[in-house]
Design an enzyme around this catalytic site. Structure first.
Site, PDB file in Angstrom:
ATOM      1  N   TYR A 100     -17.742  12.599 -15.069  1.00  0.00           N
ATOM      2  CA  TYR A 100     -17.590  13.738 -15.969  1.00  0.00           C
ATOM      3  C   TYR A 100     -16.228  13.792 -16.656  1.00  0.00           C
ATOM      4  CZ  TYR A 100     -21.662  15.474 -13.398  1.00  0.00           C
ATOM      5  OH  TYR A 100     -22.893  15.601 -12.826  1.00  0.00           O
ATOM      6  N   ARG A 125       0.797  -1.217   0.000  1.00  0.00           N
ATOM      7  CA  ARG A 125       0.000   0.000   0.000  1.00  0.00           C
ATOM      8  C   ARG A 125       0.831   1.269   0.000  1.00  0.00           C
ATOM      9  NH1 ARG A 125      -4.555   0.490   4.507  1.00  0.00           N
ATOM     10  NH2 ARG A 125      -5.174  -1.406   3.427  1.00  0.00           N
ATOM     11  N   HIS A 129      -8.294  -4.336  -7.791  1.00  0.00           N
ATOM     12  CA  HIS A 129      -8.046  -3.583  -6.554  1.00  0.00           C
ATOM     13  C   HIS A 129      -9.363  -3.379  -5.812  1.00  0.00           C
ATOM     14  CE1 HIS A 129      -5.110  -1.210  -4.290  1.00  0.00           C
ATOM     15  NE2 HIS A 129      -6.023  -0.268  -4.135  1.00  0.00           N
TER      16      HIS A 129
END
Length: 753
Positions: A130, A40, A86
């Protein structure tokens, strides 16, 4: 555990393991910590990526989002990432993707974003539905060779697909784009660098494996931030940080002075330090102006468009631009420190702090492994193709017989294999050939292709078996990469300049304030104001006060002066003369400027003179000498200077004249005592020592004076005259004695003024 695996006759409680609680917790926490570190927070040295970034780019590659192709919605990419590779929150994955597309966050963006991906002001990106994205050339360079057997693949979390363990490309992403992360018990912070400089250092390390860190620092000058700015640390400090893998860099904004004519000027900031939000920076500077913490700065304007342009307007044209900017560097984020902590996962997935040389060496080792694996993969492909070409040549030479076998034989494959000594793969390839491809079976072309492949195979064999050839090939590939990201390209030019500069100077507030004469006036009720200029007695008598109020303190000062306000509880507060309200009205309550304790009364107001001393005394008759500069405070709460006990109050706060040699005290019992000033200690805080002894009552007044010039006091009535007594021998006694009755005519209120 599934109940299907349990023996129905077995007691479930027999499967409980008795283990110490601390051991069980530590084992589980260790697993969690290692997972956080390796999966991570820390980047892999070989491709400089964390798993989420690697999976994002891999998903975009599979979606064929090349720079030459169109954009696709980010929501599509994020959906593929969290669904296949993921399994985390979509917003966290999208945030990681947004950063890869921000040109002010990434020195070499890996994602080409279309739409609102945030800005340097700190505004967030638009929602993923968007925005659209595709890969950049840098991302392609980083993933170059993925389909050529260069790296291992592993199953995804659900085992349905595969993902690469690492990216094999030659693009040096770890140093080029940097990284930051916090794991369990460790962190990493790597600034971005210039690719051309990294390539130069890597090439030098190939030629000279035993090169010193200092040699590499001649090529890698330091960080190269996407937002530009100036790196102002000395070269030896930068070199030491890279040699140890830990340190920090001072980064300043880039600015220049613009002449407005007639001596007027303004400072214009065109680049700000990395990771500083422009909006918050402007708010920070505006707060300094509003709080009057930087009096030499009049205004700030943001005139930025696509390029940053922050205009700083000085208070007046006489201000030194360097003084103004030095103050801003010290007080704001126009100068910041970026830490270096080269803590990365090495080739064995082990976290450790490495020097610049170690990072480059291990990265090159990885690239040599990739080069060999790519060559071996190509060898396999060549062998496969040569095998087929051998079959095609046989088929060409016996084309009529091959057609006859295919047309009339029930098992044409077996017949061809037996008759022409073909293997299964060759025979299958001939059988699968379309009729239209028969026209391509020309002997010369087939033999030429075979010769070319065999020549390439010989080169690859030589490459795999020769370290020297591998080094030559690596330098050639690095040179091609450098040409693409060279300093003469818009993306590759160095943006952060190196200009060694001293740390910002601590500039006293007085140097920032325009020195002007004022007259400080405070009323009996504690309303304070400042009149312009040094006003005489006639001017002071014309001042108006609130009903029931009247004058108490009035003296000449300068706007650069500090004022000491004393309360009878022994606390002394500091006021800036430049911050006092004007005398157009009644002023403002001094208690609104400092936090005077409830119940405490104001007992003195004096200005701090350079090297000045103060006589401090309580109603109990104890006192000492204090340096005015030492008791200045920087907070509204002031500083406890005189410790008063047993109901005593701080009563006297008087400046000591430079030529004073004696102290005169008078008690409420009307006894006058004069003693030598040098018998009083100088202290920064305390009760002091006994000045005069009293049977009843306490101290009424005290002052320091020059004995030779005599002791003066105001005469009664409205005459305004003073009397000076020079024959004072009978009152000059040891400190701490009772004293004697004062001369005839001394004021009945037992005060010297």
């Amino acid at each position: 555990m599934s109940t299907d695996t349990l023996d129905p006759e077995e007691d479930p409680f027999d499967r409980i393991v008795d283990a110490p609680f601390d051991e069980a917790i530590s084992e589980r926490y260790l697993v969690y910590a290692l997972s956080t570190i390796t999966a991570r927070s820390l980047p892999d040295l070989r491709d400089g990526l964390k798993p989420v970034h690697r999976r994002l780019l891999w998903a975009m590659r599979l979606l064929k989002l090349d720079p030459s192709q169109g954009y696709k919605k980010c929501a599509r990419v994020v959906g593929d990432v969290i669904g296949k590779y993921h399994p985390h929150g979509d917003q966290s994955v999208y945030d990681a993707m947004v950063r890869l597309a921000q040109p002010f966050a990434m020195r070499y963006p890996l994602v080409d974003g279309q739409g609102n991906f945030g800005n340097v002001d700190g505004d967030n990106a638009a929602a993923m539905r968007y925005t659209e994205a595709r890969l950049t050339q840098a991302a392609l360079d980083l993933m170059d060779g993925l389909g050529e057997g260069t790296v291992d693949f592993r199953p995804t979390y659900n085992g349905e697909e595969e993902e690469p363990e690492i990216f094999p490309g030659l693009f040096p992403n770890l140093l080029a784009n940097g990284a930051a992360g916090i794991a369990v018990g460790m962190a990493t912070s790597i600034p971005p660098h210039n690719v051309a400089e990294i390539v130069d250092a890597a090439t030098h390390l190939i030629d000279t494996p035993k090169a010193e860190e200092a040699d590499l620092m001649l090529l890698v000058k330091g960080p190269d931030f996407p937002t530009g700015g100036l790196l102002v640390d000395p070269a030896d400090a930068i070199a030491h940080a890279y040699a140890t893998g830990k340190g920090s860099f001072r980064v300043r904004a880039r600015w220049h002075q613009e002449d407005l004519g007639r001596g007027a000027w303004e400072a214009v900031v065109t680049e700000i330090p990395y990771q500083v939000q422009k909006g918050k920076l402007i708010e920070q500077i505006a707060a300094l102006i509003a709080d009057r913490k930087l009096p030499i700065l009049a205004d700030i304007r943001d005139e930025s468009d696509e390029e940053i342009r922050i205009v700083l307007e000085p208070k007046n044209r006489t201000i030194d631009p360097d003084v103004l900017m030095d103050s801003l560097f010290r007080l704001t984020d126009l100068e910041t420190r970026f830490s270096l902590n080269l803590n990365v996962l090495d080739a064995n997935r082990t976290p450790r702090v490495m020097s610049l040389k170690e990072v480059l060496k291990e990265w090159l080792d990885h690239q040599f492994i990739v080069l060999v694996r790519r060559s071996e993969y190509r060898l396999g492909k060549i062998d496969d193709r040569v095998e087929l070409l051998d079959g095609y040549i046989i088929a060409f030479l016996n084309l009529d017989r091959i057609i006859e076998i295919i047309r009339y034989e029930d098992e044409p494959k077996a017949v061809m294999m037996a008759e022409f000594e073909l293997n299964d793969r060759q025979a299958e390839a001939i059988l699968n050939m379309r009729l239209r491809n028969l026209r391509k079976l020309e002997e010369m072309e087939l033999k030429q292709e075979r010769e070319d492949l065999l020549a390439e195979r010989a080169d690859l064999d030589a490459l795999i078996n020769s370290k020297a050839r591998q080094k030559t090939r690596m330098k050639k590939d690095l040179a091609a990469l450098r040409e693409r990201y060279g300093p003469d390209t818009d993306l590759g030019r160095r943006r952060t300049s190196l200009e060694e500069a001293a740390p910002p100077k601590e500039i006293p507030l007085e140097a920032m304030i325009e020195r002007e004469p004022i007259t400080v006036v405070m009323s009996q009720r504690g309303w304070i104001r400042a009149m312009k200029g040094h006003v005489d007695e006639d001017g002071l008598t014309k001042l108006k006060y609130k009903e029931g109020d009247g004058p108490r303190f009035a003296f000449a000062a300068q706007t650069t002066d500090k004022l000491l306000l004393a309360a009878d509880d022994g606390r002394i507060y500091t006021l800036g003369a430049d911050n006092l309200p004007s005398a157009r009205g009644f002023g403002e309550p001094v208690r609104s400027m400092v936090d005077v304790e409830e119940g405490a009364e104001i007992t003195g107001l004096v200005k701090v003179g350079e090297g000045g001393k103060l006589l401090l005394a309580s109603s109990a008759g104890k006192g000492f000498v204090a340096s005015a500069e030492e008791i200045v405070s920087t907070t509204r709460k002031g500083k406890q200077v005189v410790n008063v006990k047993g109901g005593a109050k701080l009563r006297i706060v008087r400046p000591i004249p430079a030529d004073a040699d004696h102290v005169a005290t008078i008690g409420e019992n009307r006894k006058l005592l004069i003693f030598a000033l040098d018998t009083l200690p100088e202290m920064a805080r305390g009760q002091g020592i006994m000045l005069q002894k009293y049977k009843d009552g306490g101290l009424s007044d005290a002052l320091a004076f020059k004995l030779e010039e005599g002791l003066s006091w105001a005469m009664g009535g409205d005459t305004g005259r003073t009397r000076t007594e020079t024959e004072l021998d009978e009152w000059v006694q040891n400190r701490g004695t009772a004293g004697r009755m004062p001369p005839r005519g001394f004021p009945q209120d037992n005060r010297f003024d």
